[in-house]
Enzyme design. Structure first.
Site, short mmCIF file in Angstrom:
data_model
loop_
_atom_site.label_atom_id
_atom_site.label_comp_id
_atom_site.label_asym_id
_atom_site.label_seq_id
_atom_site.Cartn_x
_atom_site.Cartn_y
_atom_site.Cartn_z
N TRP A 276 3.46 16.11 -19.59
CA TRP A 276 4.39 16.08 -18.45
C TRP A 276 5.72 16.73 -18.79
O TRP A 276 6.42 16.29 -19.71
CB TRP A 276 4.62 14.62 -18.06
CG TRP A 276 5.46 14.37 -16.84
CD1 TRP A 276 5.20 14.75 -15.56
CD2 TRP A 276 6.68 13.61 -16.79
NE1 TRP A 276 6.18 14.28 -14.70
CE2 TRP A 276 7.10 13.58 -15.43
CE3 TRP A 276 7.46 12.95 -17.74
CZ2 TRP A 276 8.27 12.92 -15.03
CZ3 TRP A 276 8.61 12.29 -17.34
CH2 TRP A 276 9.01 12.27 -16.00
N ARG A 277 6.03 17.77 -18.08
CA ARG A 277 7.41 18.28 -18.06
C ARG A 277 8.12 17.52 -16.95
O ARG A 277 7.74 17.58 -15.79
CB ARG A 277 7.43 19.79 -17.80
CG ARG A 277 8.83 20.35 -17.67
CD ARG A 277 8.85 21.84 -17.37
NE ARG A 277 10.21 22.24 -17.00
CZ ARG A 277 10.67 22.28 -15.75
NH1 ARG A 277 9.85 22.00 -14.73
NH2 ARG A 277 11.92 22.62 -15.51
N TYR B 169 0.81 -1.22 0.00
CA TYR B 169 0.00 0.00 0.00
C TYR B 169 0.84 1.27 0.00
O TYR B 169 0.49 2.28 0.61
CB TYR B 169 -0.99 -0.01 1.18
CG TYR B 169 -1.88 -1.21 1.16
CD1 TYR B 169 -2.94 -1.29 0.26
CD2 TYR B 169 -1.61 -2.31 1.98
CE1 TYR B 169 -3.75 -2.43 0.20
CE2 TYR B 169 -2.41 -3.44 1.93
CZ TYR B 169 -3.47 -3.50 1.04
OH TYR B 169 -4.24 -4.62 0.97
N GLU C 171 0.46 18.75 -10.79
CA GLU C 171 1.47 19.18 -9.84
C GLU C 171 2.19 20.38 -10.45
O GLU C 171 2.50 20.38 -11.65
CB GLU C 171 2.49 18.07 -9.57
CG GLU C 171 1.97 16.93 -8.72
CD GLU C 171 3.02 15.86 -8.50
OE1 GLU C 171 2.83 15.06 -7.57
OE2 GLU C 171 4.03 15.82 -9.25
#
Length: 732
Positions: A571-572, A319, A627
C-alpha cells in the site's frame, strides 16, 4: 525438530551403489594416523563441524540421494546430482568457524574439476581450493579462512552421471572463528504479548484497555498480541483494534474455545469499515453470543485457522462500506454474510453458506462455496488451491512454546485440521531469536548467521542495514503486526535463493530516504527449482507513507521460482501523514521475475506507476484487488508514453503462460476527476495467457477506465457517478 503427522520414508537409489573396500581402509588408516600425530598448536584442535548440519544442493538425482546424505555421517548414504555441469553441494555450519580442511569421499561418479568455496552469507563466495585433476576416491584438502557456508562446486564430471559424494566433511574450530558472543534462543515474549489461561483474572478488562488504546490508532506505535492457552473462556468480547492480534495456543482451533465474540466494527469511523486495517484472529473456536460473529475489516486483516460455531458477519453495524478481506484454513458452521463488502477471498476452508456479493467474491479450495457465476452474482470459484502451505504459528506443547510449520499441500480443499492432527513440523522456541524492541539489525543478522530462526515480538524496529535471510527453511514470524522500518534507504529484508523460507506476520514501513526495494525474495538471476519446498510470504504487508513520509522505488521483488505469496497488502498511502504525489513516491508495487510463482490473495494499491508487473513464466494469481493512486495531479502525471495511465496489473509481452482469476481495479482520481485510464489490466495476447472474472469500476465517477484489459471490455464512462463496474468474464 520433531515431526508431527508426517511418515518418514526413504526412496531407494536409482542406480547401483559402487564403493570399494580400498577406500574404506584408506579412510580408516588416515584417521588413525591423524589420531597418532601430536598436536603442535596451542589452540583447540579442529573438529568435524558439518555432520548433521543443513545441506542444500543445486540438484538431486532422485529422492533417495538428498544433499543431507553427504553430511549425515553414514557411509551408506550419499548425495548425487543431475547429469550436467556445473553442480554444487553446500553445507551451512550454523555459525562462522575458522576452517582447517575438507574431506571428500566420492562415489564412482566423481569430479575431475571442482572448487571448494567459502562464504559468510551464502551469496558471496571465495575460492579456498581448486583443481582440474581430481582423482575421485577419498580426497583431503587443507583450507584456511573463516566462513559459515562451505560448498563443493563441480565444473567437470568424470562420468556420464552427475556428481556423487558419500561424505562431505568440513573440519575447523568455532573458538575465535565467530564475530561476537553466542546469541541465545528462546526466552520470554516481551511486554507486548499478553498470555491468558482460563483462571487468569481480569481478561476482559485487559482486552478493553488495549482496545481503547488501539481502536483508532491507525498510525500509532502500539503493538499487541493476545494469546489464550488451551481451555474454555466464558463471556468474553474481544474487540480487536489496530496492530492487535488474537490467537489460541493449541495445535488445533478447537483446543481453545471462547464462548463469546472476537469483534471488529467501525464505530471509530462513523460506521465505515474501509480503514479497518492491520489486525488478525487465528487458531480459536468461537461460540458467538447471538449466533453470529462480526468481523468487519478491510485489507491486512487475516482470519486464519478459526472455527466459528455459528455465522460470520463481514459488515459493520449499519452496513457501511467495507473493503476486505481474507479467510483461510477456517470452518464457519453457519452462513458468511458479506453484505456491504466490496470484495473478499476465501481459501482452503469450509463454510455453511455465502450470503451475497458486491463486486468480486473469489474462492479456492472451499467446501460449501457457491458455484462460479461471475458477474451475477460475482462469484469465482476454483475447486482446489493449486499449492498452499498455511502460515506458521506459535503454540504450547505442554509448558513449552513451539512454532508449528504446516506442510505444503497440493490441490488442497478444506482445512488442515478438521480431520485430525495437522501435518507439519514443530520447532522449539529455543531455535528462535526472540526479537524485542531495541534489537539492532546487526544482532538480528548475527542470530541468523548463528542458525536461529526469528520471532519478532510486537513492536517497531528500525534497521540500519538489510536483514539477510540466507539459510534454507528459515522461519521469520512476527507477532502483533511487528513493524520493520528501514533507515537510510536500505532494503529492509532480502531472502537468498534457497528452499523453504517462511516469512509471516509483519509489516515493512518505508523510511523517509528512498529504498530501491523493501523486500527481495531471491537475488537477481535466481534460477534454482524450489517446487518441492517453496518459499512462502504470508500476511507480510508493506506501507509507503501514512505514518510519516516514506519512499521506495519498488516495494516487493520476487526473483526466486515457485514462491507462494499468500495474502499481502502492498500500500502506497492515500491518507495519513507524509502523503503526496512526490512526498511518498513509490513507482512500483510488486514485481515478479521468478517462474511458477503463485499469488493467493494479492492486494496492491495506489502506486505511481505499475502496481503489479509480472515477468516470470507460468505465474498464477487467485484474487487481486487494486485501487489506482487517488492523488495523481493530472493526466500528464500518469501518462505512459502514448498509453493513458499505467495498468494495475501488467503481464510482460515476453511471457507465454500466465493465468489469473477474480481481479478488480478501481479508480478514484480525487485530484483530477477528468483523468482517463486506458485499462486496468495489460497482457500479451497469447494462447497461454488467460484471465477469468475481471472488473474495473470508477468510484463515484472520479475518473474513468476506457477498457478492462488491453482494448477489450466496456468503458466505465457510461456509468457516470453510479459506481457500477465494467465486467469481463474471460480474456481472451
Amino acid at each position: 525438530m520433531s515431526a508431527v503427522g508426517i511418515p518418514l520414508t526413504t526412496a531407494p537409489p536409482s542406480r547401483p551403489v559402487r564403493r570399494g573396500l580400498v577406500g574404506v581402509v584408506v579412510t580408516a588408516l588416515a584417521a588413525a594416523l591423524l589420531a597418532l600425530t601430536p598436536a603442535t598448536r596451542a589452540e583447540a584442535a579442529p573438529t568435524l563441524l558439518s555432520q548433521g548440519k543443513q545441506a542444500t544442493a543445486s540438484s538431486e538425482e532422485n529422492y533417495g540421494t538428498p544433499a543431507s546424505g553427504a553430511v549425515d555421517g553414514d557411509p551408506g548414504t550419499r548425495w548425487s546430482s543431475g547429469a550436467s555441469d556445473p553442480q554444487w553441494l553446500q553445507v551451512d555450519l550454523g555459525a562462522p568457524a575458522a576452517l582447517d580442511r575438507v574431506e571428500l569421499s566420492w562415489e564412482t561418479a566423481y569430479a575431475t574439476a571442482y572448487r571448494i568455496e567459502l562464504s559468510s552469507n551464502g551469496n558471496d563466495w571465495s575460492t579456498a581450493y581448486s583443481t582440474t585433476t581430481g582423482t575421485g576416491g577419498n580426497e583431503t584438502h587443507g583450507i584456511s579462512g573463516t566462513a559459515r557456508y562451505v560448498r563443493m562446486l563441480g565444473t567437470a564430471r568424470a562420468t556420464v552421471y552427475g556428481y556423487s559424494l558419500w561424505e562431505f566433511k568440513v573440519f575447523g574450530t568455532t573458538d575465535g572463528g565467530g564475530t561476537g558472543p553466542v546469541i541465545p534462543g528462546g526466552g520470554d515474549l516481551g511486554p507486548n504479548v499478553h498470555v491468558f489461561d482460563p483462571s487468569t483474572p481480569g481478561i476482559q478488562a485487559k482486552l478493553d484497555q488495549v482496545f481503547r488504546e488501539q481502536e483508532s490508532a491507525q498510525f500509532g506505535t502500539g503493538r499487541h498480541a493476545f494469546f489464550f492457552k488451551p481451555g474454555t473462556y466464558n463471556n468474553l468480547n474481544a474487540q480487536i483494534g489496530f496492530y492487535t492480534s488474537i490467537a489460541g495456543l493449541g495445535l488445533r482451533p478447537d483446543d481453545t474455545t471462547i464462548n463469546g465474540d472476537v469483534t471488529v466494527d467501525a464505530g471509530w469511523f462513523n460506521g465505515n469499515a474501509t480503514q479497518n486495517f492491520w489486525r488478525s484472529a487465528e487458531n480459536l473456536a468461537l461460540n458467538p453470543v447471538n449466533g453470529t460473529n462480526r468481523w468487519a475489516v478491510s485489507q491486512a486483516a487475516s482470519f486464519r485457522r478459526m472455527h466459528v460455531k455459528g455465522g460470520l458477519n463481514l459488515a459493520p453495524d449499519g452496513y457501511g462500506w467495507a473493503s476486505g478481506g481474507y479467510i483461510a484454513d477456517s470452518k464457519i458452521d453457519g452462513q458468511v454474510g458479506p453484505y456491504s463488502q466490496q470484495q473478499w477471498y476465501t481459501r482452503d476452508s469450509s463454510i455453511g453458506g455465502w450470503g451475497n456479493g458486491v463486486w468480486n467474491m473469489t474462492f479456492s479450495g472451499v467446501e460449501g462455496a457457491p458455484a462460479t457465476s461471475f458477474p451475477n452474482p460475482p462469484y469465482t470459484t476454483l475447486d482446489t488451491t493449486p499449492v498452499s502451505r498455511e502460515k506458521p504459528f506459535l503454540y504450547l506443547d505442554g509448558n513449552d512454546y513451539k512454532v508449528f510449520v504446516p506442510a505444503k499441500r497440493t490441490n488442497a480443499r478444506g482445512t488442515t485440521w478438521a480431520n485430525g492432527t495437522p501435518q507439519g513440523q514443530s520447532l522449539p522456541l529455543t531455535q528462535f531469536y526472540v526479537v524485542k524492541p531495541g534489537a539492532t539489525a546487526e544482532t538480528i543478522n548475527a542470530a541468523l548467521a548463528q542458525g536461529l530462526h526469528l520471532l519478532f515480538t510486537p513492536g517497531v524496529y528500525h534497521v540500519d542495514r538489510t536483514i539477510n535471510v540466507t539459510r534454507a527453511d528459515t522461519v521469520v514470524l512476527g507477532l502483533g503486526l511487528a513493524t520493520i522500518i528501514p533507515d537510510n534507504g536500505v532494503t529492509a529484508m532480502k531472502v537468498a535463493d534457497v528452499d523453504g523460507v517462511k516469512l509471516a506476520g509483519f509489516l515493512i514501513d518505508a523510511g523517509p530516504v528512498n529504498s530501491p526495494t523493501l523486500l527481495e525474495v531471491g537475488g537477481q538471476g535466481a534460477s534454482a527449482d524450489h517446487a518441492a519446498n517453496p518459499t512462502t510470504v504470508q500476511d507480510v504487508y508493506v506501507r509507503v507513507g501514512g505514518a510519516g513520509p516514506g519512499k521506495a522505488t519498488t516495494s516487493i521483488v520476487v526473483n526466486s521460482d515457485d514462491v507462494i505469496i499468500d495474502h499481502t497488502w502492498v500500500w502506497r498511502a492515500d491518507h495519513g501523514a507524509g502523503v503526496g504525489w512526490e512526498t511518498n513516491r513509490a513507482d512500483y508495487g510488486v514485481r515478479v521475475n521468478g517462474d511458477d510463482v503463485l499469488a493467493t490473495g494479492l492486494f496492491v494499491e495506489h502506486f505511481n506507476k505499475f502496481d503489479v508487473e509480472w515477468y516470470g513464466e507460468r505465474g498464477r494469481t487467485i484474487f487481486y484487488q487494486n485501487e489506482k493512486a487517488y492523488d495523481a495531479p493530472n493526466q500528464a502525471a500518469i501518462q505512459n508514453g502514448s498509453t493513458k495511465g499505467y495498468a494495475a496489473y501488467r503481464v510482460d509481452d515476453s511471457v507465454n503462460t500466465h493465468e489469473a482469476w477474480g481481479l478488480g481495479s478501481y479508480c478514484n482520481f480525487t485530484a483530477d476527476p477528468s483523468i482517463r485510464q486506458e485499462h486496468g489490466f495489460q497482457a500479451p495476447v497469447k494462447p497461454g495467457v488467460k484471465f477469468h472474472s475481471l472488473l474495473v469500476v470508477s468510484l463515484g465517477g472520479m475518473g474513468h477506465y476506457e477498457h478492462v484489459i488491453n482494448s477489450t471490455g466496456a468503458s466505465t464512462v457510461p456509468a457516470g457517478t453510479s459506481t457500477v463496474p465494467s465486467n469481463l468474464v474471460s480474456f481472451p
